[in-house]
Design a protein around this motif. Structure first.
Motif, short mmCIF file in Angstrom:
data_model
loop_
_atom_site.label_atom_id
_atom_site.label_comp_id
_atom_site.label_asym_id
_atom_site.label_seq_id
_atom_site.Cartn_x
_atom_site.Cartn_y
_atom_site.Cartn_z
N VAL A 110 10.01 -7.76 -2.84
CA VAL A 110 9.12 -7.61 -3.99
C VAL A 110 9.96 -7.28 -5.22
N PRO A 111 10.03 -8.17 -6.20
CA PRO A 111 10.84 -7.92 -7.40
C PRO A 111 10.37 -6.69 -8.17
N ASP A 112 11.28 -6.04 -8.84
CA ASP A 112 10.95 -4.85 -9.62
C ASP A 112 9.96 -5.17 -10.74
N GLY A 113 9.94 -6.40 -11.21
CA GLY A 113 9.08 -6.76 -12.32
C GLY A 113 7.60 -6.81 -11.99
N LEU A 114 7.24 -6.79 -10.71
CA LEU A 114 5.84 -6.79 -10.34
C LEU A 114 5.24 -5.40 -10.54
N ASP A 115 3.98 -5.37 -10.95
CA ASP A 115 3.29 -4.11 -11.20
C ASP A 115 3.15 -3.33 -9.89
N ALA A 116 3.74 -2.14 -9.84
CA ALA A 116 3.75 -1.36 -8.60
C ALA A 116 2.35 -0.97 -8.16
N THR A 117 1.46 -0.71 -9.11
CA THR A 117 0.08 -0.35 -8.78
C THR A 117 -0.64 -1.53 -8.13
N VAL A 118 -0.42 -2.71 -8.68
CA VAL A 118 -1.03 -3.91 -8.13
C VAL A 118 -0.48 -4.19 -6.74
N VAL A 119 0.81 -4.07 -6.56
CA VAL A 119 1.43 -4.31 -5.26
C VAL A 119 0.87 -3.33 -4.23
N ALA A 120 0.70 -2.07 -4.61
CA ALA A 120 0.14 -1.08 -3.69
C ALA A 120 -1.28 -1.45 -3.28
N GLU A 121 -2.06 -1.99 -4.21
CA GLU A 121 -3.42 -2.40 -3.87
C GLU A 121 -3.41 -3.62 -2.95
N ILE A 122 -2.48 -4.52 -3.16
CA ILE A 122 -2.36 -5.67 -2.25
C ILE A 122 -2.01 -5.18 -0.85
N ASP A 123 -1.07 -4.24 -0.75
CA ASP A 123 -0.73 -3.67 0.55
C ASP A 123 -1.96 -3.06 1.22
N ARG A 124 -2.76 -2.34 0.43
CA ARG A 124 -3.96 -1.70 0.97
C ARG A 124 -4.94 -2.75 1.47
N ARG A 125 -5.15 -3.79 0.69
CA ARG A 125 -6.10 -4.85 1.09
C ARG A 125 -5.65 -5.52 2.38
N LEU A 126 -4.37 -5.73 2.53
CA LEU A 126 -3.86 -6.35 3.75
C LEU A 126 -4.11 -5.45 4.96
N GLU A 127 -3.93 -4.15 4.78
CA GLU A 127 -4.20 -3.21 5.86
C GLU A 127 -5.68 -3.23 6.24
N VAL A 128 -6.56 -3.28 5.24
CA VAL A 128 -7.99 -3.32 5.50
C VAL A 128 -8.38 -4.60 6.23
N VAL A 129 -7.83 -5.72 5.81
CA VAL A 129 -8.11 -7.01 6.47
C VAL A 129 -7.74 -6.95 7.94
N ALA A 130 -6.53 -6.47 8.22
CA ALA A 130 -6.07 -6.41 9.61
C ALA A 130 -6.98 -5.52 10.45
N ALA A 131 -7.39 -4.38 9.91
CA ALA A 131 -8.23 -3.45 10.67
C ALA A 131 -9.65 -3.98 10.85
N GLU A 132 -10.25 -4.50 9.78
CA GLU A 132 -11.65 -4.92 9.85
C GLU A 132 -11.84 -6.19 10.66
N HIS A 133 -10.86 -7.06 10.66
CA HIS A 133 -11.00 -8.34 11.35
C HIS A 133 -10.29 -8.36 12.71
N GLY A 134 -9.59 -7.30 13.03
CA GLY A 134 -8.91 -7.25 14.32
C GLY A 134 -7.82 -8.29 14.47
N VAL A 135 -7.04 -8.48 13.40
CA VAL A 135 -5.96 -9.47 13.43
C VAL A 135 -4.67 -8.80 13.01
N ARG A 136 -3.56 -9.47 13.29
CA ARG A 136 -2.29 -9.03 12.73
C ARG A 136 -1.87 -10.03 11.65
N ILE A 137 -1.13 -9.54 10.68
CA ILE A 137 -0.70 -10.37 9.56
C ILE A 137 0.83 -10.41 9.55
N PRO A 138 1.41 -11.40 10.24
CA PRO A 138 2.87 -11.46 10.31
C PRO A 138 3.53 -12.02 9.06
N TRP A 139 2.73 -12.55 8.12
CA TRP A 139 3.33 -13.13 6.93
C TRP A 139 2.38 -12.99 5.75
#
Length: 261
Positions: A4-33
């Motif tokens: 993740v380049p330094d130029g990306l908004d850290a707050t936005v990146v953190a929210e993307i990370d959170r959304r990915l965690e929610v997707v994996a938990a709610e749908h019962g899947v793993r996200i390898p990429w």
């Protein structure tokens, strides 16, 4: 892995990370990429570009052993900042087999939110083994033609220029079928003139500091380049498949079963 380049908004990146965690938990899947696509990964972002996170997901075997399969797409709420959605592994495998370059681009994105390198490498090896150069060429030709059919603007021209550069890359690399994802690399690895590279670099620099790029015309040298590459790529429309489709399907099944297990 994570890139993740330094130029990306850290707050936005953190929210993307959170959304990915929610997707994996709610749908019962793993996200390898999970990666960034769109203009940020293509090499020509604007100050107000949204974040286009794309991911591939894999379910348990039971997900695929049903008469009523779940959707092969998972989407999260779309707004001005976030565009986060992903595809199921079978969808990605079948699209690659048909010559759709989009999942291949995802596997080669320079911006990775979370990734299993072994998973990526296996899918890239699969893609290299099964894709038809002609199908990849048709993909980029059709992407560019669709963009040309809409209202013209400098912003839209980028979505013609990148496929045109991918087509030139294919012409310059006759033994390969997987072009790089981003526009600067495509041009750097192709036989285009310095005039074309410089004009593209100037346009990218303008887009990087301009929120509304405007309705003006692209530089003539780039318009000529794109027109020439699209015309030359028409040959892909009539190219016959070179791969044994039964072997392609068998390889797709093998990769699918191995990655699900």
């Amino acid at each position: 892995m994570r890139a993740v380049p330094d130029g990306l908004d850290a707050t936005v990146v953190a929210e993307i990370d959170r959304r990915l965690e929610v997707v994996a938990a709610e749908h019962g899947v793993r996200i390898p990429w999970a990666i960034e696509s769109g203009s940020r990964a293509w090499g020509f972002p604007s100050p107000d570009s949204d974040y286009d996170c794309r991911f591939l997901f894999v379910g348990l075997r039971e997900r695929y052993l049903t008469l009523w399969p779940a959707r092969d797409v998972i989407e999260t709420p779309l707004d001005k900042t976030f565009d986060v959605n992903g595809w199921d592994l079978p969808k990605a495998l079948t699209l690659i087999a048909r010559g759709n370059a989009t999942p291949i681009e995802w596997l080669r994105s320079p911006i990775v939110y979370d990734g299993d390198a072994a998973f990526r490498d296996e899918l890239l090896a699969y893609a290299a083994a099964v894709v038809e150069r002609s199908a990849i060429g048709r993909h980029y030709l059709h992407v560019a033609r669709r963009q040309q059919a809409g209202p013209q603007s400098l912003k839209r021209f980028f979505y013609v220029l990148r496929p045109a550069a991918a087509l030139r890359w294919l012409a310059d690399h006759p033994a390969d079928a997987l072009p790089p994802m981003d526009l600067p690399t495509l041009l750097a690895q192709s036989s285009v003139t310095d005039e074309i590279r410089d004009a593209a670099a100037d346009l990218i620099a303008l887009k990087s500091v301009t929120r509304e790029l405007g309705e003006g015309e692209a530089p003539a040298v780039l318009q000529r380049f794109a027109a020439h590459e699209l015309e030359r790529a028409e040959q892909f429309e009539s190219a016959a498949p070179a791969k044994d489709q039964r072997e392609v399907r068998e390889r797709a099944d093998d990769v699918f079963r191995r990655l699900v297990d």
